[in-house]
Write an enzyme that holds these catalytic residues in place. Structure first.
Site, PDB file in Angstrom:
ATOM      1  N   PRO A  89       0.811  -1.219   0.000  1.00  0.00           N
ATOM      2  CA  PRO A  89       0.000   0.000   0.000  1.00  0.00           C
ATOM      3  C   PRO A  89       0.847   1.274   0.000  1.00  0.00           C
ATOM      4  O   PRO A  89       0.320   2.370  -0.181  1.00  0.00           O
ATOM      5  CB  PRO A  89      -0.840  -0.116   1.275  1.00  0.00           C
ATOM      6  CG  PRO A  89      -0.281  -1.239   2.058  1.00  0.00           C
ATOM      7  CD  PRO A  89       0.574  -2.072   1.158  1.00  0.00           C
ATOM      8  N   GLU A 116       2.783  -7.866   8.913  1.00  0.00           N
ATOM      9  CA  GLU A 116       2.752  -6.418   9.092  1.00  0.00           C
ATOM     10  C   GLU A 116       3.634  -5.709   8.088  1.00  0.00           C
ATOM     11  O   GLU A 116       3.481  -4.534   7.827  1.00  0.00           O
ATOM     12  CB  GLU A 116       3.218  -6.052  10.510  1.00  0.00           C
ATOM     13  CG  GLU A 116       2.352  -6.624  11.596  1.00  0.00           C
ATOM     14  CD  GLU A 116       0.924  -6.102  11.509  1.00  0.00           C
ATOM     15  OE1 GLU A 116       0.751  -4.883  11.608  1.00  0.00           O
ATOM     16  OE2 GLU A 116       0.014  -6.918  11.327  1.00  0.00           O
ATOM     17  N   ARG A 154      -4.040  -8.476 -20.458  1.00  0.00           N
ATOM     18  CA  ARG A 154      -5.045  -8.144 -21.476  1.00  0.00           C
ATOM     19  C   ARG A 154      -4.585  -7.053 -22.422  1.00  0.00           C
ATOM     20  O   ARG A 154      -5.217  -6.821 -23.451  1.00  0.00           O
ATOM     21  CB  ARG A 154      -6.389  -7.825 -20.840  1.00  0.00           C
ATOM     22  CG  ARG A 154      -6.426  -6.610 -19.992  1.00  0.00           C
ATOM     23  CD  ARG A 154      -7.732  -6.505 -19.233  1.00  0.00           C
ATOM     24  NE  ARG A 154      -8.890  -6.261 -20.098  1.00  0.00           N
ATOM     25  CZ  ARG A 154      -9.094  -5.130 -20.773  1.00  0.00           C
ATOM     26  NH1 ARG A 154      -8.212  -4.153 -20.705  1.00  0.00           N
ATOM     27  NH2 ARG A 154     -10.171  -4.975 -21.506  1.00  0.00           N
ATOM     28  N   ASP A 169     -11.130   0.561 -24.298  1.00  0.00           N
ATOM     29  CA  ASP A 169     -11.468   0.436 -22.878  1.00  0.00           C
ATOM     30  C   ASP A 169     -11.675   1.777 -22.216  1.00  0.00           C
ATOM     31  O   ASP A 169     -11.004   2.744 -22.549  1.00  0.00           O
ATOM     32  CB  ASP A 169     -10.304  -0.186 -22.095  1.00  0.00           C
ATOM     33  CG  ASP A 169     -10.134  -1.623 -22.406  1.00  0.00           C
ATOM     34  OD1 ASP A 169     -11.060  -2.217 -22.948  1.00  0.00           O
ATOM     35  OD2 ASP A 169      -9.048  -2.133 -22.099  1.00  0.00           O
TER      36      ASP A 169
HETATM   37  N1  ADE Z   1      -0.865  -5.240   0.196  1.00  0.00           N
HETATM   38  C1  ADE Z   1      -1.773  -4.886   1.115  1.00  0.00           C
HETATM   39  N2  ADE Z   1      -2.552  -3.888   0.675  1.00  0.00           N
HETATM   40  C2  ADE Z   1      -2.119  -3.589  -0.578  1.00  0.00           C
HETATM   41  C3  ADE Z   1      -2.517  -2.642  -1.560  1.00  0.00           C
HETATM   42  N3  ADE Z   1      -3.507  -1.780  -1.366  1.00  0.00           N
HETATM   43  N4  ADE Z   1      -1.840  -2.624  -2.726  1.00  0.00           N
HETATM   44  C4  ADE Z   1      -0.815  -3.469  -2.954  1.00  0.00           C
HETATM   45  N5  ADE Z   1      -0.401  -4.378  -2.056  1.00  0.00           N
HETATM   46  C5  ADE Z   1      -1.045  -4.445  -0.884  1.00  0.00           C
END
Ligand code: ADE
Length: 246
Positions: A89, A116, A154, A169
């Site tokens: 994230p 974590e 794709r 697309d």
């Molecule tokens: N691992 C946990 N959450 C994630 C996300 N939003 N994007 C990529 N990998 C992740």
């Protein structure tokens, strides 16, 4: 052919999706290749431990560096010659532009984080790119990696049956797609728009363009700032705004 090497603690998550129709066909047709590697196979202790408590204390567990380095370097060499992408994230937020950029490569390594977090030295000395699929946190990088594989695959010629492929697309054109209809021409009380039944090709193209513009203006006005708009498009949008048809 584009080949993905996926490094994960849960390779079994990938198999059913990759065996679904479109990606399975792309694999059979040698347009894509996906090799799954279980990081646990590169542990040498009795219990195959891949995580440990964080230095400095605090909750949660951290993925150990040794099995990750060993898995990726044994498979891809030292240093790996292809991009090594960590799903996290904290990465740059995935979109169609990034999918197009990554689809230019012949070989990508995807590393799925869990627990974590991951020992920072993996980020610093092994990973070359970090990608997030959106501003929310999942339990692991497996679904994000599948999303990358799907979106990239794709875009490779031959994956989609349609020769125009992904060209029309939503997000490729910079606009959301126009509405689609198929038979029956009247379903319940709901008819297909007359124009689509008219056989007048030029009018249909114009209507579709206007519908794409209208839909993008209503749902994703932010996209219009970056879209490639003709003078005619701009005139149509101005008219919608002036007529309060938004
Ligand atoms: N691992 C946990 N959450 C994630 C996300 N939003 N994007 C990529 N990998 C992740």
């Amino acid at each position: 052919m584009i080949s993905f090497d996926v490094f994960t603690l849960f390779p079994e998550i990938f198999t059913p999706y990759l065996q679904s129709s479109i990606l399975q066909r792309a694999i059979e047709n040698r347009i894509i290749q996906v090799d799954l590697h279980n990081i646990r196979d590169w542990t040498h202790d009795k219990h195959h431990v891949t995580d440990d408590a964080p230095f400095g204390g605090g909750g949660g567990m951290v993925m150990k560096p040794e099995p990750i380095f060993a898995a990726i370097e044994d498979t891809l060499g030292t240093p790996p010659l292809c991009p090594v992408i960590l799903m996290t994230p904290q990465g740059r937020v995935f979109n169609q532009r990034i999918a197009e950029e990554l689809a230019q490569h012949e070989h990508l390594a995807l590393l799925c984080g869990h627990y974590e977090g991951i020992d920072e030295r993996v980020r610093q000395h092994l990973v070359t790119d970090e990608i997030s699929i959106g501003d929310y946190v999942l339990t692991g990088g497996e679904l994000p990696a599948l999303i990358l594989i799907d979106a990239i695959s794709r875009l490779r010629p031959g994956t989609l049956g349609d020769p125009d492929g992904a060209a029309n697309d939503s997000h490729s054109t910079g606009l959301l797609e126009y509405p689609h209809y198929t038979r029956p021409s009247v379903f319940r009380d709901w008819p297909v728009p007359d124009i689509l039944m008219s056989g007048h090709h030029a009018n249909i193209i114009k209507w579709r363009r206007e519908q794409a513009l209208l839909r993008t203006l209503r749902r994703r006005p932010d996209m219009l700032d970056k879209a490639d708009l003709s003078d005619l498009d701009k005139k149509f949008l101005d008219k919608l705004k002036n007529d309060d048809l938004i």
